[in-house]
Design an enzyme around this catalytic site. Structure first.
Site, PDB file in Angstrom:
ATOM      1  N   LYS A  13       0.833  -1.212   0.000  1.00 56.80           N
ATOM      2  CA  LYS A  13       0.000   0.000   0.000  1.00 56.80           C
ATOM      3  C   LYS A  13       0.870   1.266   0.000  1.00 56.80           C
ATOM      4  O   LYS A  13       0.644   2.181  -0.792  1.00 56.80           O
ATOM      5  CB  LYS A  13      -0.931   0.014   1.233  1.00 56.80           C
ATOM      6  CG  LYS A  13      -1.797  -1.231   1.372  1.00 56.80           C
ATOM      7  CD  LYS A  13      -2.690  -1.176   2.587  1.00 56.80           C
ATOM      8  CE  LYS A  13      -1.972  -1.122   3.915  1.00 56.80           C
ATOM      9  NZ  LYS A  13      -1.191  -2.341   4.257  1.00 56.80           N
ATOM     10  N   ARG A  88      -9.440   0.509   9.061  1.00 58.72           N
ATOM     11  CA  ARG A  88      -8.855  -0.789   9.347  1.00 58.72           C
ATOM     12  C   ARG A  88      -9.780  -1.644  10.200  1.00 58.72           C
ATOM     13  O   ARG A  88      -9.454  -2.776  10.520  1.00 58.72           O
ATOM     14  CB  ARG A  88      -7.588  -0.542  10.130  1.00 58.72           C
ATOM     15  CG  ARG A  88      -6.382  -1.259   9.652  1.00 58.72           C
ATOM     16  CD  ARG A  88      -5.269  -0.716  10.507  1.00 58.72           C
ATOM     17  NE  ARG A  88      -4.049  -1.388  10.364  1.00 58.72           N
ATOM     18  CZ  ARG A  88      -3.032  -0.911   9.665  1.00 58.72           C
ATOM     19  NH1 ARG A  88      -3.121   0.195   8.993  1.00 58.72           N
ATOM     20  NH2 ARG A  88      -1.915  -1.573   9.658  1.00 58.72           N
ATOM     21  N   ARG A 123      12.404  -5.006   4.137  1.00 61.01           N
ATOM     22  CA  ARG A 123      11.904  -3.630   3.955  1.00 61.01           C
ATOM     23  C   ARG A 123      12.853  -2.613   4.602  1.00 61.01           C
ATOM     24  O   ARG A 123      13.342  -2.806   5.695  1.00 61.01           O
ATOM     25  CB  ARG A 123      10.515  -3.479   4.578  1.00 61.01           C
ATOM     26  CG  ARG A 123      10.068  -2.019   4.535  1.00 61.01           C
ATOM     27  CD  ARG A 123       8.610  -1.830   4.657  1.00 61.01           C
ATOM     28  NE  ARG A 123       8.055  -2.291   5.908  1.00 61.01           N
ATOM     29  CZ  ARG A 123       6.756  -2.181   6.192  1.00 61.01           C
ATOM     30  NH1 ARG A 123       5.928  -1.646   5.319  1.00 61.01           N
ATOM     31  NH2 ARG A 123       6.293  -2.628   7.333  1.00 61.01           N
ATOM     32  N   ARG A 156      11.893  -0.698  10.293  1.00 64.45           N
ATOM     33  CA  ARG A 156      10.827  -0.378  11.252  1.00 64.45           C
ATOM     34  C   ARG A 156      10.837  -1.335  12.443  1.00 64.45           C
ATOM     35  O   ARG A 156      11.085  -2.523  12.279  1.00 64.45           O
ATOM     36  CB  ARG A 156       9.462  -0.452  10.544  1.00 64.45           C
ATOM     37  CG  ARG A 156       9.045   0.894   9.977  1.00 64.45           C
ATOM     38  CD  ARG A 156       7.828   0.846   9.135  1.00 64.45           C
ATOM     39  NE  ARG A 156       6.697   0.110   9.689  1.00 64.45           N
ATOM     40  CZ  ARG A 156       5.509   0.041   9.102  1.00 64.45           C
ATOM     41  NH1 ARG A 156       5.309   0.675   7.961  1.00 64.45           N
ATOM     42  NH2 ARG A 156       4.536  -0.644   9.639  1.00 64.45           N
ATOM     43  N   ARG A 167       0.600  -8.938  13.406  1.00 64.85           N
ATOM     44  CA  ARG A 167      -0.115  -7.949  12.583  1.00 64.85           C
ATOM     45  C   ARG A 167      -0.979  -8.657  11.542  1.00 64.85           C
ATOM     46  O   ARG A 167      -2.087  -8.206  11.229  1.00 64.85           O
ATOM     47  CB  ARG A 167       0.887  -7.006  11.921  1.00 64.85           C
ATOM     48  CG  ARG A 167       1.515  -6.059  12.938  1.00 64.85           C
ATOM     49  CD  ARG A 167       2.757  -5.404  12.415  1.00 64.85           C
ATOM     50  NE  ARG A 167       2.520  -4.582  11.251  1.00 64.85           N
ATOM     51  CZ  ARG A 167       3.475  -4.201  10.406  1.00 64.85           C
ATOM     52  NH1 ARG A 167       4.711  -4.588  10.597  1.00 64.85           N
ATOM     53  NH2 ARG A 167       3.173  -3.442   9.387  1.00 64.85           N
TER      54      ARG A 167
HETATM   55  P1  AP5 Z   1       4.873  -1.551   1.753  1.00 61.09           P
HETATM   56  O1  AP5 Z   1       4.500  -0.727   0.577  1.00 61.09           O
HETATM   57  O2  AP5 Z   1       5.662  -0.893   2.849  1.00 61.09           O
HETATM   58  O3  AP5 Z   1       3.589  -2.271   2.345  1.00 61.09           O
HETATM   59  P2  AP5 Z   1       2.369  -1.666   3.179  1.00 61.09           P
HETATM   60  O4  AP5 Z   1       1.157  -2.366   2.677  1.00 61.09           O
HETATM   61  O5  AP5 Z   1       2.364  -0.167   3.141  1.00 61.09           O
HETATM   62  O6  AP5 Z   1       2.795  -2.203   4.605  1.00 61.09           O
HETATM   63  P3  AP5 Z   1       2.755  -1.550   6.042  1.00 61.09           P
HETATM   64  O7  AP5 Z   1       3.498  -2.496   6.957  1.00 61.09           O
HETATM   65  O8  AP5 Z   1       3.242  -0.138   6.031  1.00 61.09           O
HETATM   66  O9  AP5 Z   1       1.275  -1.608   6.337  1.00 61.09           O
HETATM   67  P4  AP5 Z   1       0.615  -1.645   7.664  1.00 61.09           P
HETATM   68  O10 AP5 Z   1      -0.747  -1.430   7.187  1.00 61.09           O
HETATM   69  O11 AP5 Z   1       0.771  -2.800   8.562  1.00 61.09           O
HETATM   70  O12 AP5 Z   1       1.423  -0.537   8.496  1.00 61.09           O
HETATM   71  P5  AP5 Z   1       1.012   0.884   8.972  1.00 61.09           P
HETATM   72  O13 AP5 Z   1       2.207   1.733   8.950  1.00 61.09           O
HETATM   73  O14 AP5 Z   1      -0.230   1.336   8.269  1.00 61.09           O
HETATM   74  O15 AP5 Z   1       5.666  -2.840   1.225  1.00 61.09           O
HETATM   75  C1  AP5 Z   1       6.247  -3.779   2.099  1.00 61.09           C
HETATM   76  C2  AP5 Z   1       7.607  -4.247   1.544  1.00 61.09           C
HETATM   77  O16 AP5 Z   1       7.389  -4.963   0.342  1.00 61.09           O
HETATM   78  C3  AP5 Z   1       8.555  -3.091   1.167  1.00 61.09           C
HETATM   79  O17 AP5 Z   1       9.874  -3.476   1.445  1.00 61.09           O
HETATM   80  C4  AP5 Z   1       8.336  -2.911  -0.347  1.00 61.09           C
HETATM   81  O18 AP5 Z   1       9.492  -2.390  -1.003  1.00 61.09           O
HETATM   82  C5  AP5 Z   1       8.033  -4.341  -0.765  1.00 61.09           C
HETATM   83  N1  AP5 Z   1       7.084  -4.401  -1.888  1.00 61.09           N
HETATM   84  C6  AP5 Z   1       5.986  -3.616  -2.092  1.00 61.09           C
HETATM   85  N2  AP5 Z   1       5.348  -3.993  -3.214  1.00 61.09           N
HETATM   86  C7  AP5 Z   1       6.041  -5.077  -3.698  1.00 61.09           C
HETATM   87  C8  AP5 Z   1       5.858  -5.921  -4.834  1.00 61.09           C
HETATM   88  N3  AP5 Z   1       4.843  -5.743  -5.688  1.00 61.09           N
HETATM   89  N4  AP5 Z   1       6.760  -6.929  -5.019  1.00 61.09           N
HETATM   90  C9  AP5 Z   1       7.793  -7.115  -4.152  1.00 61.09           C
HETATM   91  N5  AP5 Z   1       8.016  -6.340  -3.072  1.00 61.09           N
HETATM   92  C10 AP5 Z   1       7.153  -5.338  -2.846  1.00 61.09           C
HETATM   93  O19 AP5 Z   1       0.569   0.586  10.484  1.00 61.09           O
HETATM   94  C11 AP5 Z   1       1.526   0.281  11.506  1.00 61.09           C
HETATM   95  C12 AP5 Z   1       0.795   0.149  12.837  1.00 61.09           C
HETATM   96  O20 AP5 Z   1       0.132   1.405  13.168  1.00 61.09           O
HETATM   97  C13 AP5 Z   1      -0.345  -0.892  12.889  1.00 61.09           C
HETATM   98  O21 AP5 Z   1       0.150  -2.182  13.162  1.00 61.09           O
HETATM   99  C14 AP5 Z   1      -1.229  -0.312  14.010  1.00 61.09           C
HETATM  100  O22 AP5 Z   1      -0.704  -0.611  15.287  1.00 61.09           O
HETATM  101  C15 AP5 Z   1      -1.132   1.195  13.785  1.00 61.09           C
HETATM  102  N6  AP5 Z   1      -2.201   1.705  12.911  1.00 61.09           N
HETATM  103  C16 AP5 Z   1      -2.035   2.275  11.671  1.00 61.09           C
HETATM  104  N7  AP5 Z   1      -3.217   2.603  11.140  1.00 61.09           N
HETATM  105  C17 AP5 Z   1      -4.160   2.233  12.038  1.00 61.09           C
HETATM  106  C18 AP5 Z   1      -5.586   2.273  12.036  1.00 61.09           C
HETATM  107  N8  AP5 Z   1      -6.271   2.769  10.976  1.00 61.09           N
HETATM  108  N9  AP5 Z   1      -6.231   1.795  13.114  1.00 61.09           N
HETATM  109  C19 AP5 Z   1      -5.559   1.302  14.179  1.00 61.09           C
HETATM  110  N10 AP5 Z   1      -4.213   1.216  14.243  1.00 61.09           N
HETATM  111  C20 AP5 Z   1      -3.524   1.670  13.177  1.00 61.09           C
END
Ligand code: AP5
Length: 215
Positions: A13, A88, A123, A156, A167
């Site tokens: 994402k 989420r 990552r 991270r 997660r």
């Molecule tokens: P990446 O693009 O970083 O993936 P992502 O889907 O953005 O993953 P996140 O871990 O950031 O999502 P998340 O939803 O868990 O974390 P968030 O920060 O929102 O890609 C991942 C890796 O794969 C990278 O190395 C990339 O280069 C590689 N890649 C990408 N596409 C690829 C492809 N096509 N092929 C190969 N490799 C590829 O949330 C973190 C924490 O915050 C949560 O756990 C929670 O505690 C809290 N939080 C955030 N939002 C909320 C909410 N709305 N409600 C409650 N808690 C929340």
């Protein structure tokens, strides 16, 4: 253009949000990045959120809903935005509906759990911009450095395999029900729903998104 990016942690994402932001000139609203900024700033909310995030759990709906509503009301969101990591939970999606925040597209990134676990180990992120890399699949031009600023990339805190697995289970329990929620929203004509194969190479996923959204 108002878009929700839906998918498991590590589904891509954030990577595609950077592409879409540049392509369509709309801001990325990443609740994860907002929380990490609060942690860095040492705010009371940030300190409380860090414990929850390090355990792979979700931060409370009230905090998140407040953050997003405030962000969406800012001027740069007037012509659209990309929601990355929000909603989420069903209560978060309901809160958006109650606040009359309409979305045009919901895009689901479909990636199996074992692929996710493999990805997270490689990552690397640039926290100030939200740019995301992978040591093998999406490497920076210079190892360990951000392409634009040359600053150090970091790993991270929540990318440890054990936390990634927590997660993923939280995703399946609390976020996956949103797939049905937005499929139904689309069926009633209130948005368009696309499911894309997030296991394809980064550029292929970007090209597919561009084609879908340029129609
Ligand atoms: P990446 O693009 O970083 O993936 P992502 O889907 O953005 O993953 P996140 O871990 O950031 O999502 P998340 O939803 O868990 O974390 P968030 O920060 O929102 O890609 C991942 C890796 O794969 C990278 O190395 C990339 O280069 C590689 N890649 C990408 N596409 C690829 C492809 N096509 N092929 C190969 N490799 C590829 O949330 C973190 C924490 O915050 C949560 O756990 C929670 O505690 C809290 N939080 C955030 N939002 C909320 C909410 N709305 N409600 C409650 N808690 C929340």
């Amino acid at each position: 253009m108002r878009i929700i990016l839906l998918g498991a942690p590590g589904a891509g994402k954030g990577t595609q949000a950077q592409f879409l932001m540049n392509k369509f000139g709309i801001p990325q609203i990443s609740t994860g990045d907002m929380l990490r900024s609060a942690i860095k700033a040492g705010t009371e909310m940030g300190i409380a959120a860090k414990k929850v995030m390090d355990a792979g759990q979700l931060v409370s709906d009230d905090i998140i809903i407040g953050l997003v509503k405030e962000r969406i009301s800012q001027e740069d969101c007037a012509n659209g935005f990309l929601l990355d990591g929000f909603p989420r939970t069903i209560p978060q999606a309901d809160a958006m509906k109650e606040a009359n925040i309409h979305v045009d597209y919901c895009i689901e990134f479909d990636v199996p759990d074992d692929v996710i676990v493999d990805r997270m180990g490689g990552r690397r992120v640039h926290p100030a911009s939200g740019r995301v890399y992978h040591v093998q699949y999406n490497p920076p031009k210079v190892e360990g450095k951000d392409d634009v600023t040359g600053e150090e990339l970091i790993i991270r805190d929540d990318d440890k395999e054990e936390t990634v697995r927590s997660r993923l289970s939280v995703y399946h329990e609390q976020t996956k029900p949103l797939v049905h929620y937005y499929e139904q929203t689309a069926a009633s004509g209130d948005c368009e729903y696309f499911k894309i194969d997030g296991t394809k190479a980064v550029e292929k996923v970007s090209a597919e998104l561009e084609a879908l959204l340029s129609k």
